[in-house]
Write an enzyme that holds these catalytic residues in place. Structure first.
Site, PDB file in Angstrom:
ATOM      1  N   GLN A 130       0.827  -1.202   0.000  1.00  0.00           N
ATOM      2  CA  GLN A 130       0.000   0.000   0.000  1.00  0.00           C
ATOM      3  C   GLN A 130       0.866   1.259   0.000  1.00  0.00           C
ATOM      4  OE1 GLN A 130      -2.364  -0.810   3.464  1.00  0.00           O
ATOM      5  NE2 GLN A 130      -0.575  -1.165   4.719  1.00  0.00           N
ATOM      6  N   ASP A 236      -0.603 -11.726   6.720  1.00  0.00           N
ATOM      7  CA  ASP A 236      -1.913 -11.472   6.132  1.00  0.00           C
ATOM      8  C   ASP A 236      -2.990 -11.871   7.141  1.00  0.00           C
ATOM      9  OD1 ASP A 236      -4.285 -13.011   4.428  1.00  0.00           O
ATOM     10  OD2 ASP A 236      -3.700 -11.062   3.609  1.00  0.00           O
ATOM     11  N   GLY A 237      -3.905 -10.970   7.416  1.00  0.00           N
ATOM     12  CA  GLY A 237      -4.905 -11.209   8.447  1.00  0.00           C
ATOM     13  C   GLY A 237      -5.831 -12.375   8.139  1.00  0.00           C
ATOM     14  N   ASP A 255      -9.756  -3.982  12.405  1.00  0.00           N
ATOM     15  CA  ASP A 255      -9.513  -2.557  12.156  1.00  0.00           C
ATOM     16  C   ASP A 255      -8.930  -2.434  10.754  1.00  0.00           C
ATOM     17  OD1 ASP A 255      -9.042   0.118  12.230  1.00  0.00           O
ATOM     18  OD2 ASP A 255      -7.443   0.055  13.715  1.00  0.00           O
TER      19      ASP A 255
END
Length: 323
Positions: A130, A236-237, A255
């Site tokens: 990102q 990675d969530g 979140d």
């Protein structure tokens, strides 16, 4: 109000004619294309040197001729497209010293652009995941923009962080293990630290850059990372959640932006074995215990907890009996 505001001491000049042409380049049908060409023909810029007054307004020969501002084409649908392009173009130019206002658009505010006055760009970087921008604003303190979307501002971040944290943690008896997915800024960690019953705080953040930048520029938010109960997993969530046995955590807090939430097959209720609803205030927050935070909560309290589930009459009518 000027979104583009070249300063008198800058040599770089913005070619407004080229700017308008790029904004107007859409795959429209021939009729709209002809309308666009006619409008562009009327909207000309005299390219001789000009000057600026003390407020940054152009004066002298360098001025717009014809309609004020770039043409808006094809009705409301095209108008939205033009606004999108305008914000994208300005955002792309917003990382140099010629721009004083940063525009933020969101699906939550259709047809609107929110502007932040920029005093100084503090950080701009890209990871493999990102893009992150941090700037000092005139009214909201430091502001963080993640992939073009507003992540938080110093002025009001506490409201989001506190509500996201204390609604679930105060809704069950003595939560001990908490997982935070995302939230590398540290604000939710800061709020979790207020809960003395919590023994283990795991955070799964995909991007180390986010954690490092917040520690450097937002220390009062990133202070949450200083809690000794915190364990950080750079991962990675979604993959992390799939690997965790069911019932490992008493509370899981997500979140992240809505795009990620849509990829998670999670319900809003607490994990199996700890059934509850967020509207049930189980244990009031101990405002004497601030954890690693530098003071008591600024937004959340027991009354706000209850009020969070109250709807005005018009909203109840739309929602029906579900709420």
């Amino acid at each position: 109000m000027k979104v583009l505001h070249p300063r008198p001491d800058m040599d770089e000049k913005i070619n407004l004619a080229e700017f308008a042409h790029k904004l107007s380049s859409t795959k429209d049908d021939s009729a709209v294309t002809r309308q666009k060409e006619d409008a562009e023909a009327d909207w000309k810029l005299q390219d001789t040197a000009g000057s600026m007054d003390p407020l940054g307004n152009r004066t002298g020969p360098r001025e717009l001729l014809g309609p004020a501002g770039p043409p808006v084409l094809g009705g409301s649908g095209k108008r939205v497209k033009m606004a999108d392009k305008l914000a994208d173009r300005i955002r792309a130019m917003g990382l140099n010293d010629t721009v004083e206002w940063y525009p933020v658009m969101s699906p939550e505010w259709p047809g609107e652009v929110r502007l932040y006055e920029v005093e100084k760009v503090l950080f701009h970087g890209k990871s493999k995941y990102q893009e992150l921008l941090v700037f000092q604003s005139a009214k909201h303190g430091k502001v963080a923009i993640l992939d073009g979307q507003l992540q938080l501002s110093e002025k009001d971040e506490f409201a989001y962080q506190e509500m996201l944290t204390h609604l679930p943690l105060c809704s069950i008896q003595n939560p001990k293990k908490v997982l935070l997915v995302g939230g590398g800024d540290g604000g939710v960690l800061r709020e979790i630290s207020r809960h003395s019953s919590v023994e283990q705080i795991d955070i799964c953040e995909i991007d180390q850059m986010v954690i490092d930048v917040y520690k450097q520029f937002f220390p009062d938010i990133a202070v949450g990372h200083e809690d000794p109960r915190v364990n950080v997993y750079i991962s990675d969530g979604i993959a992390f959640l799939k690997a965790v046995p069911e019932g490992t955590y008493d509370v899981i807090i997500l979140d992240a932006f809505e795009s990620m939430a849509g990829r998670l097959d999670l319900c809003c209720a607490p994990p199996t074995g700890r059934q509850s609803t967020l509207r049930n205030l189980s244990i009031p927050l101990d405002t004497e215990n601030n954890g690693v935070a530098k003071g008591p909560p600024k937004f959340y309290n027991s009354q706000i907890h209850a009020a969070a589930f109250c709807l005005p009459s018009f909203a109840k009518k739309v929602a029906g009996t579900k709420f």
